[in-house]
Design a protein around this motif. Structure first.
Motif, short mmCIF file in Angstrom:
data_model
loop_
_atom_site.label_atom_id
_atom_site.label_comp_id
_atom_site.label_asym_id
_atom_site.label_seq_id
_atom_site.Cartn_x
_atom_site.Cartn_y
_atom_site.Cartn_z
N ALA A 30 0.82 -1.21 0.00
CA ALA A 30 0.00 0.00 0.00
C ALA A 30 0.85 1.27 0.00
O ALA A 30 0.34 2.36 -0.21
CB ALA A 30 -0.93 0.01 1.22
N ILE A 31 2.15 1.12 0.24
CA ILE A 31 3.06 2.27 0.23
C ILE A 31 3.39 2.61 -1.21
O ILE A 31 3.89 1.76 -1.96
CB ILE A 31 4.34 1.97 1.02
N ARG A 32 3.11 3.84 -1.61
CA ARG A 32 3.34 4.26 -2.98
C ARG A 32 4.55 5.20 -3.05
O ARG A 32 5.05 5.67 -2.02
CB ARG A 32 2.09 4.97 -3.53
N ILE A 33 4.96 5.49 -4.26
CA ILE A 33 6.12 6.34 -4.46
C ILE A 33 5.87 7.73 -3.88
O ILE A 33 6.78 8.36 -3.32
CB ILE A 33 6.48 6.44 -5.96
N ARG A 34 4.63 8.22 -3.98
CA ARG A 34 4.33 9.55 -3.43
C ARG A 34 4.49 9.56 -1.91
O ARG A 34 4.86 10.58 -1.33
CB ARG A 34 2.93 10.00 -3.83
N HIS A 35 4.23 8.43 -1.26
CA HIS A 35 4.42 8.35 0.19
C HIS A 35 5.90 8.41 0.54
O HIS A 35 6.29 9.01 1.55
CB HIS A 35 3.82 7.05 0.73
N ILE A 36 6.74 7.80 -0.31
CA ILE A 36 8.18 7.85 -0.08
C ILE A 36 8.71 9.28 -0.22
O ILE A 36 9.57 9.72 0.55
CB ILE A 36 8.91 6.90 -1.05
N GLN A 37 8.15 10.02 -1.20
CA GLN A 37 8.57 11.42 -1.36
C GLN A 37 8.19 12.25 -0.14
O GLN A 37 8.97 13.09 0.33
CB GLN A 37 7.94 12.03 -2.62
N VAL A 38 7.00 12.02 0.38
CA VAL A 38 6.56 12.73 1.58
C VAL A 38 7.46 12.37 2.76
O VAL A 38 7.82 13.23 3.57
CB VAL A 38 5.08 12.41 1.90
N LEU A 39 7.84 11.10 2.86
CA LEU A 39 8.73 10.67 3.93
C LEU A 39 10.07 11.40 3.85
O LEU A 39 10.61 11.86 4.87
CB LEU A 39 8.96 9.16 3.86
N PHE A 40 10.62 11.54 2.65
CA PHE A 40 11.90 12.24 2.50
C PHE A 40 11.77 13.72 2.83
O PHE A 40 12.69 14.33 3.37
CB PHE A 40 12.48 12.04 1.11
N MET A 41 10.62 14.33 2.50
CA MET A 41 10.41 15.73 2.87
C MET A 41 10.29 15.85 4.39
O MET A 41 10.77 16.81 4.99
CB MET A 41 9.17 16.28 2.18
N PHE A 42 9.64 14.88 5.01
CA PHE A 42 9.56 14.84 6.47
C PHE A 42 10.95 14.76 7.09
O PHE A 42 11.28 15.51 8.02
CB PHE A 42 8.70 13.65 6.90
N LEU A 43 11.78 13.85 6.58
CA LEU A 43 13.13 13.69 7.11
C LEU A 43 14.00 14.92 6.83
O LEU A 43 14.82 15.30 7.67
CB LEU A 43 13.78 12.45 6.50
N LEU A 44 13.82 15.53 5.65
CA LEU A 44 14.56 16.75 5.33
C LEU A 44 14.30 17.83 6.37
O LEU A 44 15.24 18.45 6.89
CB LEU A 44 14.14 17.24 3.95
N LEU A 45 13.02 18.06 6.68
CA LEU A 45 12.67 19.10 7.65
C LEU A 45 13.05 18.68 9.07
O LEU A 45 13.42 19.53 9.89
CB LEU A 45 11.18 19.41 7.57
N THR A 46 12.98 17.39 9.36
CA THR A 46 13.40 16.91 10.68
C THR A 46 14.88 17.23 10.92
O THR A 46 15.25 17.77 11.97
CB THR A 46 13.19 15.39 10.79
N ILE A 47 15.71 16.92 9.94
CA ILE A 47 17.15 17.16 10.08
C ILE A 47 17.44 18.66 10.03
O ILE A 47 18.20 19.19 10.85
CB ILE A 47 17.92 16.42 8.98
#
Length: 466
Positions: free
Chosen positions: A11-28
């Motif tokens: 159920a995990i799509r590529i758009r979810h992975i992009q959102v995850l990387f944006m989340f991690l970008l802002l986290t760091i």
């Protein structure tokens, strides 16, 4: 059991992975930004670390040091938004993170050999590079997230900022109080930044069309709901600067950022000097309000999309309601906090949690409103608001520098809290009066939502499969 796990991952799509990387970008990125406010306490306090050999500096310009990040932060945001909109955000994010991480790692050396001025330069370079972050994030969200998922997915990405604060403060407090000392907190975050670069290089993309592994079905699901040809369009500057709906967001950003950055930068000092918390306790309690904020961000996004998709609320109504709770409730808590005696520890902490935590609702309010108005130019709108907002936010720490001459004086801090509360109420009142949530004519995008039944059926089929 294995099939259940497999179906969940399917159920995990590529758009979810992009959102995850944006989340991690802002986290760091935000973690790097806020950890300095905790590390600075250790850098100027010889009792902060268990290691007596950790260098300590006698600096009396703490508020100026704290504000130095924002000297560069606002400089290139509009240019960054325009470049990433035309050429794609991926390469700019990777380059910006590389410069940012290197500058973070160099802070201990800058402090040793160049003193406070060296630290200011390093922080200004970090701010300059992080100016690419938010405009690029909004460009990526505008390309990757369809309107039906806008609040929840957008909020999930933006929650990285709060999560960065949640993790940054206690981690920095723990490292600074340990034998390793404060310098390793900068090495830690610099390393995280370089690891993010590696992951995003292989798994990230600026748009669905440029991702090598996205399925045709998911790409159709995204692109059928919106027309993103904005790279071919010129920025309609005149229409933007004469749009009341844009200025509503602009004012909301200025007011919210001023108050928020004041609290964000100065809270560890307030808790240390007025509430008498030590380094480790300071970091943990400083992070508690942002844990609340992170939870509110996630809940607000899902709740807003649920209410909108079920037709309980119009998009405009949802943006207004969540913006109201994100401003008026925190303002009330700050007013109460400003008059509470410092020995009312529990109640003070509760007010701090409310004052900061409830601001998370803005992620489903004015913070996502840029994409409502103009998907093609969301990054540009964000860059204007964020860069100008951060210029005004410098007034927060600088005001503390001139007003709070005695960091243990509760009455002086009261002026700061009341000023922040006023900025929340006034700016939100203007936003509620002039905001809109429909796509503006100057966006120049057609067929955002196809109204004929064939297109509706097509979207329904894609939606069920994706």
């Amino acid at each position: 059991m294995a099939m259940d796990i497999k179906s969940k991952f399917a159920a995990i799509r590529i758009r979810h992975i992009q959102v995850l990387f944006m989340f991690l970008l802002l986290t760091i990125g935000v973690g790097m930004r806020v950890q300095f406010s905790v590390a600075l306490v250790a850098m100027t306090d010889e009792t902060a670390s268990k290691n007596p050999n950790i260098p300590v500096y006698d600096w009396d310009n703490k508020s100026i040091l704290l504000s130095s990040f924002f000297w560069g932060y606002s400089a290139l945001q509009i240019i960054a938004a325009m470049l990433s909109r035309i050429y794609g955000s991926k390469s700019f994010l990777i380059g910006a993170m590389a410069i940012n991480s290197m500058a973070c790692c160099l802070i201990p050396l800058a402090a040793e050999y160049l003193g406070a001025n060296g630290v200011m330069i390093s922080r200004a370079v970090m701010g300059l590079s992080q100016g690419f972050f938010y405009p690029s994030v909004y460009n990526i969200l505008a390309h990757w997230i369809p309107p039906s998922e806008r609040a929840q997915m957008g909020s999930s990405a933006l929650a990285g900022g709060s999560f960065g604060i949640i993790t940054g403060m206690p981690i920095t407090g723990f490292i600074s109080a340990s034998w390793a000392g404060w310098s390793y907190s900068f090495y830690f975050y610099g390393t995280l930044g370089f690891l993010w670069i590696i992951g995003y290089y292989y798994l990230g993309a600026s748009t669905p069309a440029t991702h090598p592994n996205i399925s045709k079905m998911e790409q159709a699901f995204i692109e059928n709901q919106m027309d993103m040809n904005g790279a071919e369009l010129k920025v309609p500057w005149k229409a933007i600067v004469t749009s009341p709906a844009f200025w509503a967001i602009f004012v909301a950003y200025i007011g919210q950022t001023w108050g928020f950055q004041t609290i964000l930068s100065e809270l560890p000092i307030y808790m240390n000097k007025v509430m008498k918390f030590n380094m480790e306790t300071n970091g943990l309690l400083s992070a508690a309000p942002y844990l609340t904020m992170c939870l509110i961000i996630f809940l607000s996004g899902y709740l807003a999309d649920f209410l909108i998709n079920k037709n309980y609320l119009m998009v405009e109504q949802a943006r207004r309601i969540f913006s109201f709770f994100a401003s008026f409730v925190p303002a009330t808590a700050l007013v109460v906090l400003s008059f509470l005696p410092e020995d009312y520890i529990t109640l003070c902490v509760v007010m701090i949690i409310i004052a900061i935590g409830l601001q998370g609702a803005s992620s489903a309010g004015f913070e996502i409103n840029h994409i409502d108005l103009s998907p093609n130019f969301a990054g540009v709108l964000m860059a204007i608001c964020n860069s100008c907002g951060e210029v005004f936010s410098n007034l927060g720490p600088l005001t503390v520098h001139f007003i709070v001459t005695d960091e243990t004086n509760k009455a002086q801090w009261r002026i700061i809290f009341l000023a922040a509360a006023t900025s929340y109420i006034v700016s939100c009142g203007i936003f509620l009066t002039y905001m809109r949530a429909d796509i503006q004519p100057w966006n120049n995008v057609n067929n955002i939502v196809k109204e004929n039944e064939n297109d509706k059926n097509e979207r329904y089929i894609v939606n069920k499969i994706v």
